[in-house]
Scaffold this active site. Structure first.
Site, PDB file in Angstrom:
ATOM      1  N   GLY A 100       0.840  -1.184   0.000  1.00 50.45           N
ATOM      2  CA  GLY A 100       0.000   0.000   0.000  1.00 50.45           C
ATOM      3  C   GLY A 100       0.874   1.232   0.000  1.00 50.45           C
ATOM      4  O   GLY A 100       1.990   1.219   0.512  1.00 50.45           O
ATOM      5  N   GLY A 102       0.390   5.308   0.742  1.00 45.30           N
ATOM      6  CA  GLY A 102      -0.481   6.422   1.098  1.00 45.30           C
ATOM      7  C   GLY A 102       0.288   7.717   1.019  1.00 45.30           C
ATOM      8  O   GLY A 102       1.439   7.751   0.595  1.00 45.30           O
ATOM      9  N   LYS A 103      -0.372   8.790   1.411  1.00 42.30           N
ATOM     10  CA  LYS A 103       0.251  10.107   1.374  1.00 42.30           C
ATOM     11  C   LYS A 103       1.439  10.140   2.331  1.00 42.30           C
ATOM     12  O   LYS A 103       2.468  10.722   2.035  1.00 42.30           O
ATOM     13  CB  LYS A 103      -0.793  11.169   1.766  1.00 42.30           C
ATOM     14  CG  LYS A 103      -0.397  12.589   1.397  1.00 42.30           C
ATOM     15  CD  LYS A 103      -1.602  13.506   1.433  1.00 42.30           C
ATOM     16  CE  LYS A 103      -2.089  13.836   2.824  1.00 42.30           C
ATOM     17  NZ  LYS A 103      -1.250  14.563   3.732  1.00 42.30           N
ATOM     18  N   SER A 105       2.926   7.336   3.879  1.00 45.04           N
ATOM     19  CA  SER A 105       3.687   6.106   4.100  1.00 45.04           C
ATOM     20  C   SER A 105       3.732   5.229   2.855  1.00 45.04           C
ATOM     21  O   SER A 105       2.920   5.389   1.943  1.00 45.04           O
ATOM     22  CB  SER A 105       3.066   5.283   5.232  1.00 45.04           C
ATOM     23  OG  SER A 105       1.993   4.518   4.745  1.00 45.04           O
ATOM     24  N   LYS A 121       6.395  -0.518   7.480  1.00 46.28           N
ATOM     25  CA  LYS A 121       5.772   0.745   7.072  1.00 46.28           C
ATOM     26  C   LYS A 121       6.832   1.836   7.125  1.00 46.28           C
ATOM     27  O   LYS A 121       7.361   2.142   8.183  1.00 46.28           O
ATOM     28  CB  LYS A 121       4.607   1.067   8.008  1.00 46.28           C
ATOM     29  CG  LYS A 121       3.957   2.426   7.746  1.00 46.28           C
ATOM     30  CD  LYS A 121       2.719   2.609   8.603  1.00 46.28           C
ATOM     31  CE  LYS A 121       2.154   4.009   8.494  1.00 46.28           C
ATOM     32  NZ  LYS A 121       0.955   4.184   9.323  1.00 46.28           N
ATOM     33  N   GLU A 182       3.500  -7.274  12.688  1.00 46.91           N
ATOM     34  CA  GLU A 182       2.942  -8.526  12.164  1.00 46.91           C
ATOM     35  C   GLU A 182       2.098  -8.221  10.920  1.00 46.91           C
ATOM     36  O   GLU A 182       1.479  -7.156  10.838  1.00 46.91           O
ATOM     37  CB  GLU A 182       2.104  -9.126  13.297  1.00 46.91           C
ATOM     38  CG  GLU A 182       0.838  -9.803  12.904  1.00 46.91           C
ATOM     39  CD  GLU A 182      -0.119 -10.013  14.082  1.00 46.91           C
ATOM     40  OE1 GLU A 182      -0.760 -11.056  14.082  1.00 46.91           O
ATOM     41  OE2 GLU A 182      -0.245  -9.149  14.960  1.00 46.91           O
ATOM     42  N   ASP A 220      -7.467   9.313  13.924  1.00 44.53           N
ATOM     43  CA  ASP A 220      -7.631   9.270  12.460  1.00 44.53           C
ATOM     44  C   ASP A 220      -8.382   7.989  12.098  1.00 44.53           C
ATOM     45  O   ASP A 220      -8.107   7.344  11.090  1.00 44.53           O
ATOM     46  CB  ASP A 220      -6.265   9.302  11.753  1.00 44.53           C
ATOM     47  CG  ASP A 220      -6.397   9.463  10.236  1.00 44.53           C
ATOM     48  OD1 ASP A 220      -7.411  10.037   9.773  1.00 44.53           O
ATOM     49  OD2 ASP A 220      -5.510   8.998   9.502  1.00 44.53           O
ATOM     50  N   TYR A 224     -10.821   3.254   6.482  1.00 43.19           N
ATOM     51  CA  TYR A 224      -9.546   2.962   5.819  1.00 43.19           C
ATOM     52  C   TYR A 224      -8.518   2.387   6.793  1.00 43.19           C
ATOM     53  O   TYR A 224      -7.556   1.761   6.388  1.00 43.19           O
ATOM     54  CB  TYR A 224      -8.958   4.230   5.186  1.00 43.19           C
ATOM     55  CG  TYR A 224      -9.809   4.779   4.082  1.00 43.19           C
ATOM     56  CD1 TYR A 224      -9.658   4.320   2.783  1.00 43.19           C
ATOM     57  CD2 TYR A 224     -10.787   5.739   4.351  1.00 43.19           C
ATOM     58  CE1 TYR A 224     -10.453   4.803   1.760  1.00 43.19           C
ATOM     59  CE2 TYR A 224     -11.594   6.236   3.338  1.00 43.19           C
ATOM     60  CZ  TYR A 224     -11.426   5.760   2.047  1.00 43.19           C
ATOM     61  OH  TYR A 224     -12.213   6.230   1.046  1.00 43.19           O
ATOM     62  N   ASN A 225      -8.691   2.657   8.060  1.00 40.18           N
ATOM     63  CA  ASN A 225      -7.698   2.244   9.048  1.00 40.18           C
ATOM     64  C   ASN A 225      -8.172   1.092   9.930  1.00 40.18           C
ATOM     65  O   ASN A 225      -7.712   0.929  11.060  1.00 40.18           O
ATOM     66  CB  ASN A 225      -7.250   3.451   9.883  1.00 40.18           C
ATOM     67  CG  ASN A 225      -6.363   4.378   9.068  1.00 40.18           C
ATOM     68  OD1 ASN A 225      -5.660   3.916   8.153  1.00 40.18           O
ATOM     69  ND2 ASN A 225      -6.384   5.656   9.374  1.00 40.18           N
TER      70      ASN A 225
HETATM   71  N1  LIG Z   1       0.021  -4.794   9.648  1.00 40.43           N
HETATM   72  C1  LIG Z   1      -0.518  -4.707   8.426  1.00 40.43           C
HETATM   73  N2  LIG Z   1      -0.928  -5.846   7.808  1.00 40.43           N
HETATM   74  C2  LIG Z   1      -1.457  -5.781   6.564  1.00 40.43           C
HETATM   75  N3  LIG Z   1      -1.610  -4.638   5.865  1.00 40.43           N
HETATM   76  C3  LIG Z   1      -1.222  -3.480   6.410  1.00 40.43           C
HETATM   77  C4  LIG Z   1      -0.663  -3.454   7.732  1.00 40.43           C
HETATM   78  N4  LIG Z   1      -0.367  -2.174   8.025  1.00 40.43           N
HETATM   79  C5  LIG Z   1      -0.731  -1.433   6.944  1.00 40.43           C
HETATM   80  N5  LIG Z   1      -1.252  -2.212   5.970  1.00 40.43           N
HETATM   81  C6  LIG Z   1      -1.752  -1.772   4.644  1.00 40.43           C
HETATM   82  O1  LIG Z   1      -1.096  -0.576   4.250  1.00 40.43           O
HETATM   83  C7  LIG Z   1      -2.022   0.513   4.142  1.00 40.43           C
HETATM   84  C8  LIG Z   1      -1.407   1.796   4.681  1.00 40.43           C
HETATM   85  O2  LIG Z   1      -1.078   1.654   6.049  1.00 40.43           O
HETATM   86  P1  LIG Z   1      -1.460   2.749   7.115  1.00 40.43           P
HETATM   87  O3  LIG Z   1      -0.841   2.342   8.417  1.00 40.43           O
HETATM   88  O4  LIG Z   1      -2.934   2.970   7.133  1.00 40.43           O
HETATM   89  O5  LIG Z   1      -0.681   4.039   6.571  1.00 40.43           O
HETATM   90  P2  LIG Z   1      -1.177   5.412   5.888  1.00 40.43           P
HETATM   91  O6  LIG Z   1      -0.810   6.458   6.870  1.00 40.43           O
HETATM   92  O7  LIG Z   1      -0.400   5.534   4.629  1.00 40.43           O
HETATM   93  O8  LIG Z   1      -2.663   5.336   5.657  1.00 40.43           O
HETATM   94  C9  LIG Z   1      -3.235   0.051   4.950  1.00 40.43           C
HETATM   95  O9  LIG Z   1      -4.409   0.680   4.512  1.00 40.43           O
HETATM   96  C10 LIG Z   1      -3.229  -1.434   4.721  1.00 40.43           C
HETATM   97  O10 LIG Z   1      -3.818  -1.758   3.492  1.00 40.43           O
HETATM   98 MG   LIG Z   2      -4.156   4.574   6.794  1.00 39.05          MG
END
Ligand SMILES: Nc1ncnc2c1ncn2[C@@H]1O[C@H](COP(=O)(O)OP(=O)(O)O)[C@@H](O)[C@H]1O
Ligand SMILES: [Mg+2]
Length: 285
Positions: A100, A102-103, A105, A121, A182, A220, A224-225
């Site tokens: 994934g 995002g803006k 990460s 991440k 994990e 937040d 999505y989270n």
């Molecule tokens: N532990 C995880 N296991 C599986 N997918 C993850 C995990 N952490 C993040 N992701 C995937 O990566 C995406 C972005 O992570 P996130 O922590 O939400 O960062 P952002 O700040 O970019 O939204 C999530 O929406 C998810 O799809």
């Molecule tokens: Mg997110």
């Protein structure tokens, strides 16, 4: 950014010392000056410049040549450095694919002999605009890489505090802008069609309550989270969390709960009263 593993192979051990010096001194210098590299790495000026040129050609550092010669990390550079340190610590053995982006990460999956399948991440705050932060330093303004590292640290702190109390991915380790957790085999709530929306809604509210009892407001939280699969759900993405004791914490909590109530009303026609849910969350039992 899509070639971290490729770039990784091109960075030799001579670069390690220079990258380490940038990392260790970025709190004091927006661009770490050459005399710091001379002091910390004991290389000649020519050698330092050659290494900096290579790192700059790989887009891992940004060089500054006016006033003084110095260097700072790009997002890619900070990510490579953090990854190298995690490999050295035996936390990560192989970087996989991007899961994934995002803006703020980029998330990769990775293999760890010690921890199995994990995700890494890489935080990025203020990219790609390179907005300068208004905090005056002796050598210019505070670099965005510092904020990026703070963001990663905050996320790891939140996960450490919550794991075992609320449903969050197990935190493994962190370094620089990289947080290792994990791997959750699930999908974001926004991308699934639930058969039992009310039950899932209640599970989410219970997680919000458990986090609040541990002193954490997500700040937040949204569709999505939250990751879901048929066995459960997990709350992710914590760098902006707010301590429950802070004075605006209740406002953030209200906003988080409202996001969830609103989403379930729009997506599933579920009618829940915001104040009642909020009261349930804040009730200390
Ligand atoms: N532990 C995880 N296991 C599986 N997918 C993850 C995990 N952490 C993040 N992701 C995937 O990566 C995406 C972005 O992570 P996130 O922590 O939400 O960062 P952002 O700040 O970019 O939204 C999530 O929406 C998810 O799809
Ligand atoms: Mg997110």
């Amino acid at each position: 950014m899509h070639d971290l593993a490729e770039v990784y192979k091109k960075v030799d051990s001579m670069s390690d010392c220079i990258m380490g010096a940038i990392f260790n001194n970025m709190w004091d210098f927006e661009y770490v000056p050459i005399h710091v590299f001379e002091r910390e790495c004991r290389f000649s000026q020519e050698k330092i410049e050659a290494v900096l040129k290579k790192l700059s050609d790989l887009r891992l550092v940004e060089k500054k040549i006016e006033e003084y010669i110095g260097a700072s990390f790009t997002f890619k550079g900070l990510s490579i450095y953090s990854l190298k340190m995690l490999v050295k610590r035996d936390v990560i053995d192989m970087l996989g694919k991007i899961m994934g982006e995002g803006k703020e990460s980029v998330v990769y999956n990775a293999l760890s002999k010690r921890h199995g399948e994990v995700v890494v991440k890489f935080h990025r705050v203020g990219y790609p605009s390179f907005k300068k932060v208004k905090e005056k330093r002796s050598y210019g303004t505070l670099h965005h890489t510092v904020l990026t590292v703070r963001s990663a640290k905050r996320e790891f702190t939140a996960l450490k505090r919550l794991y075992g109390y609320a449903s969050v991915p197990k935190p493994v380790d962190w370094k620089g802008n990289a947080v290792v957790t994990e791997l959750i085999d699930g999908m974001e709530l926004i991308h699934v069609r639930l058969e039992n929306p009310e039950e899932v809604f209640e599970m989410i509210v219970d997680e919000i309550k458990k986090m609040y009892l541990r002193g954490i407001v997500h700040a937040d939280l949204s569709q999505y989270n939250i990751l879901v699969n048929k066995n459960g759900l997990w709350i992710i993405d914590f760098p902006q969390f707010v301590d429950a004791g802070e004075k605006n914490a209740e406002e953030y909590l209200r906003r988080d709960v409202n996001n969830i109530v609103t989403y379930f009303r729009r997506a599933y026609g579920l009618k829940k009263n915001l104040n009642q849910v909020l009261q349930y969350v804040m009730d200390r039992k």
